[in-house]
Design a protein around this motif. Structure first.
Motif, PDB file in Angstrom:
ATOM      1  N   ASN A 173       0.832  -1.213   0.000  1.00  0.00           N
ATOM      2  CA  ASN A 173       0.000   0.000   0.000  1.00  0.00           C
ATOM      3  C   ASN A 173       0.859   1.253   0.000  1.00  0.00           C
ATOM      4  O   ASN A 173       1.590   1.510   0.952  1.00  0.00           O
ATOM      5  N   ARG A 174       0.674   2.020  -1.056  1.00  0.00           N
ATOM      6  CA  ARG A 174       1.591   3.135  -1.246  1.00  0.00           C
ATOM      7  C   ARG A 174       1.279   4.375  -0.404  1.00  0.00           C
ATOM      8  O   ARG A 174       1.874   5.415  -0.576  1.00  0.00           O
ATOM      9  N   ASP A 175       0.311   4.255   0.521  1.00  0.00           N
ATOM     10  CA  ASP A 175       0.109   5.376   1.450  1.00  0.00           C
ATOM     11  C   ASP A 175       1.074   5.288   2.638  1.00  0.00           C
ATOM     12  O   ASP A 175       1.147   6.194   3.452  1.00  0.00           O
ATOM     13  N   ARG A 176       1.791   4.146   2.748  1.00  0.00           N
ATOM     14  CA  ARG A 176       2.672   3.940   3.903  1.00  0.00           C
ATOM     15  C   ARG A 176       4.086   4.396   3.578  1.00  0.00           C
ATOM     16  O   ARG A 176       4.742   3.802   2.716  1.00  0.00           O
ATOM     17  N   ILE A 177       4.545   5.375   4.289  1.00  0.00           N
ATOM     18  CA  ILE A 177       5.943   5.780   4.134  1.00  0.00           C
ATOM     19  C   ILE A 177       6.809   4.736   4.859  1.00  0.00           C
ATOM     20  O   ILE A 177       6.430   4.241   5.923  1.00  0.00           O
ATOM     21  N   VAL A 178       7.928   4.365   4.233  1.00  0.00           N
ATOM     22  CA  VAL A 178       8.830   3.377   4.846  1.00  0.00           C
ATOM     23  C   VAL A 178      10.161   4.083   5.083  1.00  0.00           C
ATOM     24  O   VAL A 178      10.757   4.604   4.146  1.00  0.00           O
ATOM     25  N   TYR A 179      10.606   4.159   6.330  1.00  0.00           N
ATOM     26  CA  TYR A 179      11.844   4.898   6.601  1.00  0.00           C
ATOM     27  C   TYR A 179      12.592   4.331   7.803  1.00  0.00           C
ATOM     28  O   TYR A 179      12.007   3.713   8.693  1.00  0.00           O
ATOM     29  N   LYS A 180      13.906   4.599   7.783  1.00  0.00           N
ATOM     30  CA  LYS A 180      14.753   4.170   8.898  1.00  0.00           C
ATOM     31  C   LYS A 180      14.627   5.214   9.994  1.00  0.00           C
ATOM     32  O   LYS A 180      15.077   6.344   9.829  1.00  0.00           O
ATOM     33  N   LEU A 181      14.020   4.829  11.094  1.00  0.00           N
ATOM     34  CA  LEU A 181      13.893   5.767  12.205  1.00  0.00           C
ATOM     35  C   LEU A 181      15.261   5.927  12.866  1.00  0.00           C
ATOM     36  O   LEU A 181      15.690   7.025  13.200  1.00  0.00           O
ATOM     37  N   ARG A 182      15.917   4.777  13.053  1.00  0.00           N
ATOM     38  CA  ARG A 182      17.303   4.723  13.532  1.00  0.00           C
ATOM     39  C   ARG A 182      17.990   3.642  12.714  1.00  0.00           C
ATOM     40  O   ARG A 182      17.335   2.977  11.914  1.00  0.00           O
ATOM     41  N   GLU A 183      19.259   3.454  12.921  1.00  0.00           N
ATOM     42  CA  GLU A 183      19.993   2.408  12.189  1.00  0.00           C
ATOM     43  C   GLU A 183      19.363   1.028  12.428  1.00  0.00           C
ATOM     44  O   GLU A 183      19.396   0.160  11.577  1.00  0.00           O
ATOM     45  N   ASP A 184      18.783   0.843  13.641  1.00  0.00           N
ATOM     46  CA  ASP A 184      18.234  -0.474  13.981  1.00  0.00           C
ATOM     47  C   ASP A 184      16.707  -0.473  14.046  1.00  0.00           C
ATOM     48  O   ASP A 184      16.103  -1.299  14.709  1.00  0.00           O
ATOM     49  N   CYS A 185      16.084   0.504  13.409  1.00  0.00           N
ATOM     50  CA  CYS A 185      14.614   0.547  13.483  1.00  0.00           C
ATOM     51  C   CYS A 185      14.008   1.050  12.172  1.00  0.00           C
ATOM     52  O   CYS A 185      14.251   2.182  11.753  1.00  0.00           O
ATOM     53  N   LEU A 186      13.222   0.170  11.552  1.00  0.00           N
ATOM     54  CA  LEU A 186      12.520   0.529  10.318  1.00  0.00           C
ATOM     55  C   LEU A 186      11.077   0.829  10.683  1.00  0.00           C
ATOM     56  O   LEU A 186      10.433   0.035  11.386  1.00  0.00           O
ATOM     57  N   ARG A 187      10.599   1.974  10.235  1.00  0.00           N
ATOM     58  CA  ARG A 187       9.216   2.312  10.563  1.00  0.00           C
ATOM     59  C   ARG A 187       8.374   2.324   9.287  1.00  0.00           C
ATOM     60  O   ARG A 187       8.793   2.847   8.260  1.00  0.00           O
ATOM     61  N   ILE A 188       7.177   1.737   9.380  1.00  0.00           N
ATOM     62  CA  ILE A 188       6.249   1.713   8.240  1.00  0.00           C
ATOM     63  C   ILE A 188       5.017   2.503   8.638  1.00  0.00           C
ATOM     64  O   ILE A 188       4.340   2.168   9.614  1.00  0.00           O
ATOM     65  N   GLY A 189       4.750   3.568   7.890  1.00  0.00           N
ATOM     66  CA  GLY A 189       3.564   4.392   8.172  1.00  0.00           C
ATOM     67  C   GLY A 189       3.893   5.505   9.135  1.00  0.00           C
ATOM     68  O   GLY A 189       4.849   5.418   9.910  1.00  0.00           O
ATOM     69  N   ALA A 190       3.079   6.584   9.060  1.00  0.00           N
ATOM     70  CA  ALA A 190       3.331   7.722   9.940  1.00  0.00           C
ATOM     71  C   ALA A 190       2.052   8.194  10.622  1.00  0.00           C
ATOM     72  O   ALA A 190       2.038   9.225  11.273  1.00  0.00           O
ATOM     73  N   GLU A 191       0.965   7.438  10.458  1.00  0.00           N
ATOM     74  CA  GLU A 191      -0.297   7.875  11.059  1.00  0.00           C
ATOM     75  C   GLU A 191      -0.322   7.507  12.537  1.00  0.00           C
ATOM     76  O   GLU A 191       0.194   6.459  12.931  1.00  0.00           O
ATOM     77  N   ASP A 192      -0.960   8.354  13.342  1.00  0.00           N
ATOM     78  CA  ASP A 192      -0.878   8.175  14.796  1.00  0.00           C
ATOM     79  C   ASP A 192      -1.439   6.838  15.276  1.00  0.00           C
ATOM     80  O   ASP A 192      -1.018   6.315  16.295  1.00  0.00           O
ATOM     81  N   ASP A 193      -2.396   6.260  14.524  1.00  0.00           N
ATOM     82  CA  ASP A 193      -2.999   5.010  14.997  1.00  0.00           C
ATOM     83  C   ASP A 193      -2.575   3.811  14.155  1.00  0.00           C
ATOM     84  O   ASP A 193      -3.149   2.748  14.272  1.00  0.00           O
ATOM     85  N   ASP A 194      -1.611   3.992  13.282  1.00  0.00           N
ATOM     86  CA  ASP A 194      -1.305   2.904  12.364  1.00  0.00           C
ATOM     87  C   ASP A 194       0.168   2.938  11.930  1.00  0.00           C
ATOM     88  O   ASP A 194       0.484   3.246  10.792  1.00  0.00           O
ATOM     89  N   THR A 195       1.057   2.650  12.881  1.00  0.00           N
ATOM     90  CA  THR A 195       2.483   2.660  12.579  1.00  0.00           C
ATOM     91  C   THR A 195       3.094   1.338  13.048  1.00  0.00           C
ATOM     92  O   THR A 195       2.738   0.829  14.104  1.00  0.00           O
ATOM     93  N   ILE A 196       4.002   0.787  12.225  1.00  0.00           N
ATOM     94  CA  ILE A 196       4.615  -0.489  12.572  1.00  0.00           C
ATOM     95  C   ILE A 196       6.131  -0.300  12.604  1.00  0.00           C
ATOM     96  O   ILE A 196       6.694   0.365  11.723  1.00  0.00           O
ATOM     97  N   GLU A 197       6.782  -0.877  13.616  1.00  0.00           N
ATOM     98  CA  GLU A 197       8.244  -0.771  13.695  1.00  0.00           C
ATOM     99  C   GLU A 197       8.874  -2.160  13.608  1.00  0.00           C
ATOM    100  O   GLU A 197       8.403  -3.102  14.236  1.00  0.00           O
ATOM    101  N   ILE A 198       9.932  -2.255  12.802  1.00  0.00           N
ATOM    102  CA  ILE A 198      10.667  -3.522  12.679  1.00  0.00           C
ATOM    103  C   ILE A 198      12.090  -3.256  13.158  1.00  0.00           C
ATOM    104  O   ILE A 198      12.719  -2.284  12.713  1.00  0.00           O
ATOM    105  N   LYS A 199      12.569  -4.105  14.087  1.00  0.00           N
ATOM    106  CA  LYS A 199      13.837  -3.766  14.736  1.00  0.00           C
ATOM    107  C   LYS A 199      14.996  -4.705  14.427  1.00  0.00           C
ATOM    108  O   LYS A 199      15.956  -4.781  15.179  1.00  0.00           O
ATOM    109  N   SER A 200      14.892  -5.449  13.318  1.00  0.00           N
ATOM    110  CA  SER A 200      16.059  -6.271  12.929  1.00  0.00           C
ATOM    111  C   SER A 200      16.087  -6.435  11.421  1.00  0.00           C
ATOM    112  O   SER A 200      15.062  -6.256  10.754  1.00  0.00           O
ATOM    113  N   ASP A 201      17.244  -6.785  10.889  1.00  0.00           N
ATOM    114  CA  ASP A 201      17.405  -7.095   9.459  1.00  0.00           C
ATOM    115  C   ASP A 201      16.785  -6.037   8.538  1.00  0.00           C
ATOM    116  O   ASP A 201      16.011  -6.356   7.629  1.00  0.00           O
TER     117      ASP A 201
END
Ligand SMILES: [Zn+2]
Length: 374
Positions: A11-39
């Motif tokens: 879904n192209r409404d989700r921005i995908v960005y590195k919050l930190r070197e070890d944290c990938l964040r998907i989405g920027a909406e206050d109620d719908d954000t996912i964080e991935i912390k490895s690989d």
């Protein structure tokens, strides 16, 4: 596994960005954000492959070659992404054309909200909704449905545009005075969305048979006629019950809008609601409105009409998509001052209802004498 032949589209409404070197964040909406912390680099590459043109199987093979993970593991990731509404599994490879371009925000919304994305859009493109009444409510609802992607509308209204309509009726301009409301609505909507099919009728709805002629073949009927009061809704209801078409009714007053929906298979109908409101006082008032000779002005402002129609269109969409599962047997009220919705009147299917009741053979009831229909 059937789904390995499908095409995942992120879904192209989700921005995908590195919050930190070890944290990938998907989405920027206050109620719908996912964080991935490895690989992180693995996930970035994985997301890039979800472009709607590669099958689940092809993506899994690619991830296996590069990262050595099992096919099954990639299938699981895709399933998990789907469950979080991060992607849609398309039946066919994503085909980008002008229509998809026009509706890209709508389709992305349908997908990102988990409503079905392209599949829901295709379904909407194939349905037909008849709108009875093309005034403040009807023309605005026609616009809303048109922009949601409903592919076919049939508009019914016998009136021409008058000076006093232009202020509160969204599609009409001063240049349209004297022209048929249906024709102007049709022309304006076609300019707004060339992918819609719109038919019109300028007949006045006086009887159940009149309504039946207009609504047959429709998937839904929206009743936005307000004249004659109660009778317009009753004839629409009876026609839709006979043809087994779901229908929607709306009204506007100065402080609130009201709406309810009837599903012939499961719910009570307009007459059941009228029956639940029945009293000597109600009959007197209904009779007064029906035979009123006083010239009454509609007290309304443009923001409230738009609020009402937006609320109705969104509520209908929620019902159509199955998000709202039980809207039946409820008259909803939306307050224009508090911006709040309430189930204002709850009613039930009446066994002696003259339209949907099983024991309606010998019903003699004063209210139906007051609100007679043919
Ligand atoms: Zn009924």
């Amino acid at each position: 596994m059937e789904e390995v032949k499908k095409y995942p589209l992120f879904n192209r409404d989700r921005i995908v960005y590195k919050l930190r070197e070890d944290c990938l964040r998907i989405g920027a909406e206050d109620d719908d954000t996912i964080e991935i912390k490895s690989d992180i680099s693995f996930w970035l590459e994985f997301i890039e492959l979800l472009d709607g043109t590669k099958t689940v199987e092809a993506i899994a093979k690619q991830m296996n070659q590069k990262y050595g993970i099992s096919l099954q593991k990639t299938y699981t990731f895709i399933k998990q992404f789907e469950q979080r509404n991060l992607l849609e599994l398309l039946a066919d490879s994503y085909h980008y054309d002008r229509r998809m371009d026009y509706f890209q925000s709508v389709i992305t919304y349908y997908s990102s909200k988990g409503l079905g994305g392209v599949e829901l859009f295709k379904k909407l493109q194939n349905i037909k909704i008849t709108i009875l009444g093309c005034g403040g409510g009807g023309a605005n609802l026609a616009l809303q449905l048109c922009q949601l992607g409903v592919g076919n509308l049939h508009l019914v209204d016998p009136d021409i545009v008058n000076c006093d309509n232009v202020n509160r009726q969204v599609l009409f301009t001063m240049d349209d005075i004297g022209q048929m409301k249906t024709k102007i609505t049709q022309q304006t909507l076609k300019r707004k969305n060339p992918y819609i099919t719109i038919t019109v009728s300028n007949k006045r709805m006086n009887s159940v048979a009149d309504v039946e002629n207009e609504v047959q073949g429709s998937d839904w009927v929206f009743c936005a006629m307000d004249e004659p009061p109660y009778v317009a809704q009753r004839i629409t209801n009876k026609a839709c019950m006979e043809l087994k078409i779901p229908s929607l009714y709306c009204f506007s007053q100065k402080s609130a809008g009201k709406m309810f929906m009837v599903n012939p298979a499961v719910s009570g109908c307009v007459d059941c609601l009228l029956k639940s409101c029945d009293s000597a006082e109600f009959r007197k008032l209904a009779g007064l409105f029906l035979n009123n000779k006083q010239k009454l002005i509609t007290a309304n402002i443009y923001p409230n009409i738009t609020l009402l129609c937006s609320w109705i269109a969104k509520k209908w969409l929620d019902v159509y998509c199955g998000i709202e599962k039980n809207p039946w047997n409820k008259l909803f009220r939306f307050s224009f001052d508090l911006f709040e919705e309430k189930a204002f009147v709850k009613f039930k299917k009446e066994s002696n209802c003259p339209t949907c009741g099983e024991n309606n053979q010998d019903t003699v009831d004063d209210i139906w004498e007051v609100l007679k229909i043919e």
